[in-house]
Scaffold this active site. Structure first.
Site, PDB file in Angstrom:
ATOM      1  CG  ASP A  95      23.358 -93.803   1.942  1.00  0.00           C
ATOM      2  OD1 ASP A  95      23.229 -92.972   1.030  1.00  0.00           O
ATOM      3  OD2 ASP A  95      23.119 -93.535   3.140  1.00  0.00           O
ATOM      4  CD  GLU A 118      28.628-116.259  -0.428  1.00  0.00           C
ATOM      5  OE1 GLU A 118      27.386-116.236  -0.599  1.00  0.00           O
ATOM      6  OE2 GLU A 118      29.155-116.104   0.678  1.00  0.00           O
TER       7      GLU A 118
HETATM    8  C1  NOJ Z   1      23.422 -90.108   0.881  1.00  0.00           C
HETATM    9  C2  NOJ Z   1      22.121 -90.225   0.153  1.00  0.00           C
HETATM   10  O1  NOJ Z   1      22.361 -90.125  -1.230  1.00  0.00           O
HETATM   11  C3  NOJ Z   1      21.243 -89.127   0.699  1.00  0.00           C
HETATM   12  O2  NOJ Z   1      20.072 -88.983  -0.057  1.00  0.00           O
HETATM   13  C4  NOJ Z   1      20.935 -89.432   2.131  1.00  0.00           C
HETATM   14  O3  NOJ Z   1      20.186 -88.371   2.671  1.00  0.00           O
HETATM   15  C5  NOJ Z   1      22.218 -89.601   2.941  1.00  0.00           C
HETATM   16  N1  NOJ Z   1      23.189 -90.406   2.265  1.00  0.00           N
HETATM   17  C6  NOJ Z   1      21.920 -90.261   4.274  1.00  0.00           C
HETATM   18  O4  NOJ Z   1      21.532 -91.585   4.087  1.00  0.00           O
END
Ligand code: NOJ
Length: 568
Positions: free
Chosen positions: A224, A273
């Site tokens: 993310d 790993e």
């Molecule tokens: C991207 C994620 O896909 C989204 O759903 C989220 O709100 C933001 N990153 C923050 O983590």
């Protein structure tokens, strides 16, 4: 713990085979767990619900599942506010449920990629709670980005920055002695304090988390906000306007800094790993020219390419996007990824049914703030017809296709969610201007009737509209021309036909007049994919029809339709 691998021999933890390249052309199905299937009846989808639907996923024919966050969370941002990275949210299951789920998936030949959220924790994470109790300048505060406020008593935020979800990007804390104190940075909601990746402990802890899930058998990680981790904030912070005007060329104070790749080099050592190595896929909203670094073999290995999602439904836009991205992927030695929908954007059936945006306006696909599809101008049938054509086009491409739960049912964005039921922080943080992303996160309809259309025994945590009935799995299961059966056929064929990850653009004889609206390419093994982006029918090219996005009733390819053909 050392971050350098000292493992003598790579560990094998993947149930299904050992092909280290399995991801290159995988069809990956994204599960947003709280809205997939609810086994325990609390209105929230859960891991046992997923286990109970492994058969569905197997019949659908996907190669892997990407599971959005399932960690303990107050759900201030749908689970992307993580309290504990090495546990399961009690609301949706336990670690034992996780083990049962992964073994069910692996037994069905489906791999599992989990979401990892390293840019920020939640404000309930033990580190943040510790930071609130600890004094200014302490090691506990150093794991986050704390600053003194401006003004005589520090009453103003350190800068005028706005969060991505709207509203200020700094929130002031109360010090342990009860006085108003420092401010912390949150690029997203205030419940999501940004971590300080200059702190070594932060690195070590994430390496531990990667090993924790890898040892439990996961096959990879979706990362993310992968472009946001490394930050370099000067003592005098620039204004938001200055920040916006700073090029994102590797030296921007926040986004896509060059040194972020040092983090992923460490992660890669952990991935390697294992045998086969774990995979990573970066969610990095960066300039496309900078994407290959995230996707390199020394880095995460793959990066999302959102270009197709942003492209308008036009032959030339699709052709350019595909050609460009195949070249880019080749540069990194990776394969391309393709995405049309996910949990952050308006579903593609709805996007394609809305009038094109005027030049200069934000493109529909990326506009989280789009009015949830509630436009009176929505042409639902056109949208679905184009969505089916685009999906079949996507599934024919070399590279991996990331599908979002419900797109195989041809679901539209749900526009009719009452304000009182909304959950997305973008709705709360930008009052009046955004309904947020709940419309693509409404729990799936499995049956045509029942309290929550078979999602669970009771109600669903977001209200489902009546029209879900006709889109349910039950309604589509045996209907030959349903969207679900189109996906099933295409995914099965994709496996059977899969060869080298290349394509060759072709001009079709007889399609001259309409060539600007028809796009065709050949895949190794002698099959072709043809999409008619125009509204008028064109002659159906020669060949054995393998699958099509609309029924073919005569020797024509209808408008806004894709067909796969085996060449004679
Ligand atoms: C991207 C994620 O896909 C989204 O759903 C989220 O709100 C933001 N990153 C923050 O983590």
């Amino acid at each position: 713990m050392s971050f350098t691998s000292t493992a003598a021999a790579p560990r094998t933890t993947t149930a299904e085979g050992t092909d280290p390249q399995w991801w290159r052309q995988a069809a990956v199905y994204q599960i947003y767990p709280r809205s997939f299937a609810d086994a325990d009846g609390n209105g929230i989808g859960d891991l046992r619900g997923i286990t109970s639907r492994v058969g569905y996923l197997q019949d659908l024919g996907v190669d892997a599942v990407w599971l959005s966050p399932f960690y303990p969370s107050a759900l201030a941002d749908g689970g992307y506010d993580v309290d504990d990275y090495r546990d399961v949210d009690l609301k949706i299951g336990t670690l034992d449920d996780f083990d049962v789920m992964i073994s069910g998936l692996h037994s069905a030949g489906i791999r599992l990629i989990v979401d990892i959220v390293p840019n920020h924790t939640s404000d309930r994470h033990e580190w943040f709670l510790e930071a609130l109790q600890a004094p200014k300048g302490s090691p506990a505060r150093d794991r986050y980005i704390f600053r003194d406020g401006l003004g005589e008593t520090g009453e103003q935020p350190p800068s005028d920055w706005t969060s991505i979800f709207g509203g200020p990007a700094w929130t002031r804390i109360t010090e342990p002695d009860g006085t108003p104190g420092q401010w912390f940075l949150h690029s997203f909601a205030k419940e999501q304090p940004d971590l300080n990746w200059r702190n070594r402990e932060v690195h070590e802890d994430f390496l531990r988390t990667l090993r924790f899930w890898s040892d439990r058998g996961v096959d990879g990680f979706r990362v993310d906000v992968a472009h946001g981790l490394s930050k370099d904030l000067p003592a005098n912070l620039p204004s938001q306007a200055e920040l916006d005007a700073t090029p994102k060329d590797g030296a921007h104070p926040i986004w896509d800094r060059d040194e972020v790749h040092e983090i992923y080099r460490e992660w890669r050592e952990v991935f390697n790993e294992y045998n086969p190595p774990k995979i990573g896929v970066a969610e990095a909203w960066v300039d496309s020219a900078r994407r290959p670094k995230y996707a390199s073999a020394e880095g995460l290995g793959q990066a999302f390419n959102f270009d197709l999602l942003e492209a308008s439904f036009e032959a030339e836009a699709f052709r350019e996007t595909v050609a460009f991205n195949l070249e880019l992927a080749a540069k990194s030695g990776s394969s391309s990824t393709w995405v049309l929908s996910n949990h952050d954007v308006v579903r593609h059936a709805t996007r394609y049914g809305l009038p094109p945006k005027a030049d200069g306006e934000e493109k529909a696909g990326t506009n989280w703030l789009l009015n949830g599809g509630a436009s009176p101008e929505l042409q639902a049938e056109t949208g679905l017809r184009r969505a089916r054509a685009a999906s079949l086009f996507e599934l024919a491409l070399p590279g991996s296709a990331y599908l979002y739960q419900g797109e195989e049912l041809g679901l539209h964005e749900v526009a009719e969610i009452p304000d009182a039921d909304r959950q997305d922080p973008t709705f709360f943080r930008s009052p009046g201007s955004s309904v947020g992303r709940d419309g693509c996160r409404v729990p799936l309809p499995w049956s045509s009737e029942g309290a929550s259309f078979g999602f669970g025994p009771e109600h669903a945590h977001l209200p489902q509209p009546d029209w879900f009935s006709g889109h349910s799995v039950q309604a589509q299961d045996t209907a030959e021309d349903s969207t679900l059966n189109m996906y099933r056929r295409a995914l099965q064929l994709r496996r059977e036909l899969q060869g080298e990850d290349t394509l060759e653009w072709i001009e079709l004889p007889g399609a001259e007049g309409s060539s600007t609206e028809v796009l065709a390419f050949r895949r190794p093994g002698g099959w072709i994919c043809v999409t008619n982006f125009g509204e008028q029918a064109v002659p159906l090219p020669a060949g054995e029809v393998l699958v099509s996005s609309q029924p073919l009733r005569s020797e024509v390819l209808p408008g806004e339709t894709t067909v796969w053909l085996r060449e004679h």
